[in-house]
Design an enzyme around this catalytic site. Structure first.
Site, PDB file in Angstrom:
ATOM      1  N   CYS A 351       7.905  -0.566 -48.048  1.00 32.07           N
ATOM      2  CA  CYS A 351       7.084  -0.038 -49.140  1.00 32.07           C
ATOM      3  C   CYS A 351       5.990  -1.007 -49.555  1.00 32.07           C
ATOM      4  O   CYS A 351       5.978  -1.505 -50.681  1.00 32.07           O
ATOM      5  CB  CYS A 351       7.976   0.316 -50.307  1.00 32.07           C
ATOM      6  SG  CYS A 351       9.087   1.630 -49.840  1.00 32.07           S
ATOM      7  N   GLU A 352       5.132  -1.320 -48.645  1.00 34.88           N
ATOM      8  CA  GLU A 352       3.957  -2.149 -48.912  1.00 34.88           C
ATOM      9  C   GLU A 352       2.867  -1.717 -47.949  1.00 34.88           C
ATOM     10  O   GLU A 352       3.139  -1.518 -46.756  1.00 34.88           O
ATOM     11  CB  GLU A 352       4.247  -3.636 -48.623  1.00 34.88           C
ATOM     12  CG  GLU A 352       5.276  -4.221 -49.513  1.00 34.88           C
ATOM     13  CD  GLU A 352       4.924  -5.635 -49.974  1.00 34.88           C
ATOM     14  OE1 GLU A 352       3.751  -6.035 -49.897  1.00 34.88           O
ATOM     15  OE2 GLU A 352       5.860  -6.297 -50.430  1.00 34.88           O
TER      16      GLU A 352
END
Ligand code: LLP
Length: 420
Positions: A351-352
Site C-alpha cells: 500500500c504505497e
C-alpha cells in the site's frame, strides 16, 4: 569469461523453446517448484565475478573481504568462505553470520559508523582481523574495552577524503557532509595521540560510495590516500595496510561501468610502490548479477492512463527501485517470438505508490499467472527486505552445478513476536 557483469549474465538466457533459463533451469519450473516470490542465486555467476575481481587485483599483495551487507544468504557466505574470501561486516549480527558460515575471525574486517560497545566487545573477544574506526569517539570506546581485556587489536582509520563518488546521493559515503569516516584533515593528530602496545593503528581505509560507474572518483580518492600514507610514513608511523573499500558499479541496463583493467591501472598508479598490503571490500560487483527475483502476476489491471502488472513481490522484498529509483531489468519468463509488445507499470501489492518496480516498461502481453523475472538483484535485494504489510519475505534458493539448495526458513511475521 566476460569482462564486466552484464544484466543478461552468463547464467540468464532464453532458449529456443522461448523459456528463460537461469543456470540451465527454467525460471517457470523454479517458480512452480519453490513458489514465488523467489530469489535465486547462481554459484557459477558468483565464481565468475570473483575470478574477474581477483584477476584485476592479482598484481598486488592483497586480500578480499566480501561486504556481507550486500547478501548474507548462508550458502553465498559459505561459498566465499570455501574460496578463502573474508568478510567485511558492519554489526555483531554480521560477524555471527560470517562465523556461522565458516569465515574465520582472522578474515573479518569490521566497518561502520555506529558500532555499539556490545558490537566492539564481541569483535574484540572474537579476535577479528581488524576494526576500521570511523571516529575519534569510537577510539575512546575501544580504549575503555581494551583496558579491561588487554588483547591485541589492529585498527585502521577509515578516512573521509571528501570526494564526490558521482553516484546516487543516498549511497555516497566519502564527502565531508556524509557521516562516514574521519575527515582526512584529522587523521595525523589521531596517529600522534593513540599508538601503544595494545592498540595498534597500522592501516587506513577508504570507501567513497557504491554503484560507482566511473574510475575518476577512485583516482581522486586514492591519490589523497597515497599522499596521506606517505606523510604518515615519513613521520615514523607504520602503515602496513590500506583498505580500498568496495563500490564498483555493475551494469543494470545498458549503462557503462568501470572496466576492471582501468581499476587495476588506478591502483597500480597510486599504490604499487608503497610497500603496503591492499584490502578490498566488494559487495555488488561479486553478487549483483548473480541473483534474480521471480514473481507471479497476480492480476493485470487496466487503468485510465496505464496498465498495471500487479506482481506478487513488493518493496518489502526489493526496496531498491523505491528507495534509490534504481532500474532493474524485468523479463518475461516465457518469450513469445514476434509477439505484440505493450507498456506496463510493474507494481507490487504493497500500500504505497512507491511500490513500483518499473514504469512504462515495453514488454509482451502478459496475463494473470505468468511469471516475470527481475534481474540483477543479488546485491542489496534480500538483505534489505522487511516484513512490511505483514508479508512473508521471499523464499531463497542457491543453485550450484544445476543442483538447487533451499536456504530459507519462511517466517511469518506472527512468529517474530511473543504470543499475546
Ligand atoms: N565497504 C563499506 C565500508 C561499505 O559501506 C560498503 C557498502 C561496501 C564495502 C560494499 O560496497 P559495494 O561494493 O557493494 O558497492 N543499499 C545500497 C548500497 C549501499 C552500500 C553501502 N555500503 C544499494 O542498494 O544500492
Amino acid at each position: 569469461m566476460k569482462q564486466n557483469p552484464q544484466i543478461f549474465s552468463n547464467s540468464l538466457s532464453y532458449k529456443k523453446n522461448g523459456l528463460l533459463y537461469f543456470d540451465d533451469i527454467s525460471c517457470s519450473d523454479l517458480a512452480k517448484s519453490y513458489g514465488t516470490p523467489l530469489y535465486c542465486y547462481s554459484a557459477n555467476e558468483i565464481r565468475n565475478n570473483l575470478e574477474i575481481f581477483k584477476k584485476s587485483i592479482s598484481p598486488f599483495q592483497s586480500s578480499i573481504f566480501f561486504a556481507v551487507k550486500s547478501n548474507f544468504n548462508p550458502l553465498v557466505l559459505n561459498m566465499f568462505a570455501k574460496e578463502g574470501i573474508g568478510a567485511d561486516v558492519v554489526s555483531k549480527g554480521e560477524i555471527e553470520m560470517a562465523l556461522m558460515c565458516g569465515i574465520k575471525p582472522e578474515n573479518i574486517v569490521f566497518s561502520g559508523v555506529g558500532k555499539s560497545e556490545e558490537d566492539l566487545l564481541f569483535a574484540i573477544k572474537k579476535k577479528i582481523l581488524q576494526i576500521n574506526v570511523e571516529s575519534y569517539e569510537e577510539i575512546e570506546d575501544i580504549l575503555k574495552i581494551q583496558q579491561k581485556y588487554k588483547t591485541k587489536l589492529n585498527i585502521s582509520l577509515r578516512v573521509n577524503p571528501d570526494v564526490d563518488a558521482n553516484t546516487h546521493k543516498k549511497i555516497s559515503t566519502g564527502k565531508f557532509e556524509d557521516k562516514f569516516g574521519i575527515p582526512i584533515t584529522r587523521i595525523g593528530k589521531i596517529f600522534e595521540k593513540f599508538n601503544n602496545n595494545y592498540f595498534k593503528i597500522n592501516g587506513l581505509a577508504v570507501h567513497i560510495g557504491s554503484q560507482i560507474t566511473n574510475v575518476k572518483p577512485f583516482d581522486v580518492a586514492f591519490k589523497k590516500l597515497r599522499d596521506l600514507t606517505i606523510n604518515l610514513k615519513s613521520s615514523g608511523h607504520k602503515i602496513e595496510k590500506l583498505d580500498l573499500g568496495g563500490g564498483i558499479g555493475i551494469v543494470y541496463s545498458g549503462n557503462k561501468t568501470i572496466d576492471f583493467n582501468e581499476y587495476q591501472k588506478v591502483i597500480n598508479k597510486h599504490f604499487i610502490d608503497l610497500d603496503v598490503k591492499l584490502l578490498f571490500e566488494p559487495g555488488r560487483s561479486l553478487v549483483g548479477s548473480a541473483g534474480i527475483l521471480i514473481s507471479k502476476i497476480i492480476r493485470v489491471k487496466k487503468g485510465e492512463k496505464n496498465n498495471f502488472l500487479i506482481i506478487d513481490t513488493g518493496m518489502n522484498d526489493l526496496i531498491r527501485p523505491s528507495m534509490y529509483d534504481a532500474y532493474h531489468e524485468i523479463l518475461s519468463a516465457k518469450k513469445i517470438e514476434n509477439g505484440k509488445k505493450v507498456f506496463y507499470n510493474i507494481v507490487g501489492p504493497i500500500c504505497e505508490t512507491g511500490d513500483t518496480f518499473g514504469k512504462k516498461r515495453k514488454i509482451q502481453i502478459l496475463r494473470k499467472g505468468d511469471y516475470v523475472v527481475i534481474c540483477s538483484v543479488g546485491a542489496y535485494g534480500s538483505s534489505m527486505s522487511s516484513y512490511y504489510n505483514c508479508r512473508v519475505p521471499a523464499n531463497e534458493i542457491f543453485i550450484d552445478k544445476k543442483k538447487v539448495f533451499q536456504t530459507k526458513k519462511m517466517l511469518h511475521p506472527r512468529d517474530l513476536y511473543l504470543k499475546v
